[in-house]
Design an enzyme around this catalytic site. Sequence first.
Site, mmCIF file in Angstrom:
data_model
loop_
_atom_site.group_PDB
_atom_site.id
_atom_site.type_symbol
_atom_site.label_atom_id
_atom_site.label_comp_id
_atom_site.label_asym_id
_atom_site.label_seq_id
_atom_site.Cartn_x
_atom_site.Cartn_y
_atom_site.Cartn_z
ATOM 1 N N CYS A 1 37.083 146.345 -27.437
ATOM 2 C CA CYS A 1 37.494 147.694 -27.027
ATOM 3 C C CYS A 1 37.378 148.626 -28.218
ATOM 4 O O CYS A 1 37.791 148.257 -29.327
ATOM 5 C CB CYS A 1 38.930 147.651 -26.520
ATOM 6 S SG CYS A 1 39.564 149.238 -25.968
ATOM 7 N N HIS B 1 37.955 146.790 -16.970
ATOM 8 C CA HIS B 1 38.480 147.097 -18.305
ATOM 9 C C HIS B 1 38.796 148.599 -18.417
ATOM 10 O O HIS B 1 39.885 148.984 -18.853
ATOM 11 C CB HIS B 1 37.446 146.670 -19.363
ATOM 12 C CG HIS B 1 37.811 147.014 -20.775
ATOM 13 N ND1 HIS B 1 38.021 146.066 -21.752
ATOM 14 C CD2 HIS B 1 38.005 148.223 -21.385
ATOM 15 C CE1 HIS B 1 38.337 146.676 -22.892
ATOM 16 N NE2 HIS B 1 38.320 147.989 -22.694
ATOM 17 N N GLU B 2 37.828 149.420 -17.989
ATOM 18 C CA GLU B 2 38.022 150.880 -18.100
ATOM 19 C C GLU B 2 39.102 151.357 -17.130
ATOM 20 O O GLU B 2 39.904 152.228 -17.462
ATOM 21 C CB GLU B 2 36.715 151.636 -17.853
ATOM 22 C CG GLU B 2 35.567 151.284 -18.801
ATOM 23 C CD GLU B 2 35.932 151.338 -20.268
ATOM 24 O OE1 GLU B 2 36.851 152.087 -20.644
ATOM 25 O OE2 GLU B 2 35.305 150.606 -21.063
ATOM 26 N N HIS C 1 42.500 151.097 -18.498
ATOM 27 C CA HIS C 1 42.897 152.166 -19.424
ATOM 28 C C HIS C 1 43.597 153.307 -18.679
ATOM 29 O O HIS C 1 44.470 153.970 -19.236
ATOM 30 C CB HIS C 1 41.672 152.728 -20.166
ATOM 31 C CG HIS C 1 41.260 151.909 -21.359
ATOM 32 N ND1 HIS C 1 42.093 151.635 -22.419
ATOM 33 C CD2 HIS C 1 40.074 151.322 -21.674
ATOM 34 C CE1 HIS C 1 41.442 150.919 -23.329
ATOM 35 N NE2 HIS C 1 40.215 150.705 -22.897
HETATM 36 ZN ZN ZN Z 1 38.790 149.633 -23.899
#
Ligand code: ZN
Length: 175
Positions: free
Chosen positions: A101, A143-144, A147
């Site tokens: 990341c 993953h995004e 966030h």
């Molecule tokens: Zn990330």
Amino acid sequence: MADVRAIAQLGAEVLRLQADKIKNVNSSETIKLIHALQDTLASTQGVGISAPQISVSKRIIIVASRPTVRYPQAPMMEPTVMINPKFNPLTEEIEKDWEGCLSIPGIRALVPRYTDIEITYTNIENKQVTQKLTGFVARIFQHEFDHLQGIVYLDRVEDNLEIFAESEYFKLINN
Ligand code: ZN
């Protein structure tokens, strides 16, 4: 001029917030934010980015799988801006693979993710898009998306032994 912003680093509060929905896709504020995300991502070796990573707590991500120094095995795709994204798993199948990341430099870890998902988002033309994603691209999306929920990938690591320094990770994959 490229609008390259600083990447928020782990510990920054913005990475732990539930990001706000984009209400107006065509506003100058939204367009400016998208350009900043595109320019900032292009300045890195990353394969995705989210607005909270440039310290804007809004629900926009870019998924941009491509082979890079950071991810030599990544498949090639057009960088895709996804506004107010959502997803559903299409299977219960979970696979562990390596992630890193931009907000957590120097570290890689094995992260369990769904292998097949169906996503919906608003695109930059303000159209609703539904798409199926699989494998590494599905992984980048999840993953995004995390966030936007204030979650980082280290939160999903199941065993601390599966956290590596990037230098050790490169030794492992290059062997
Ligand atoms: Zn990330």
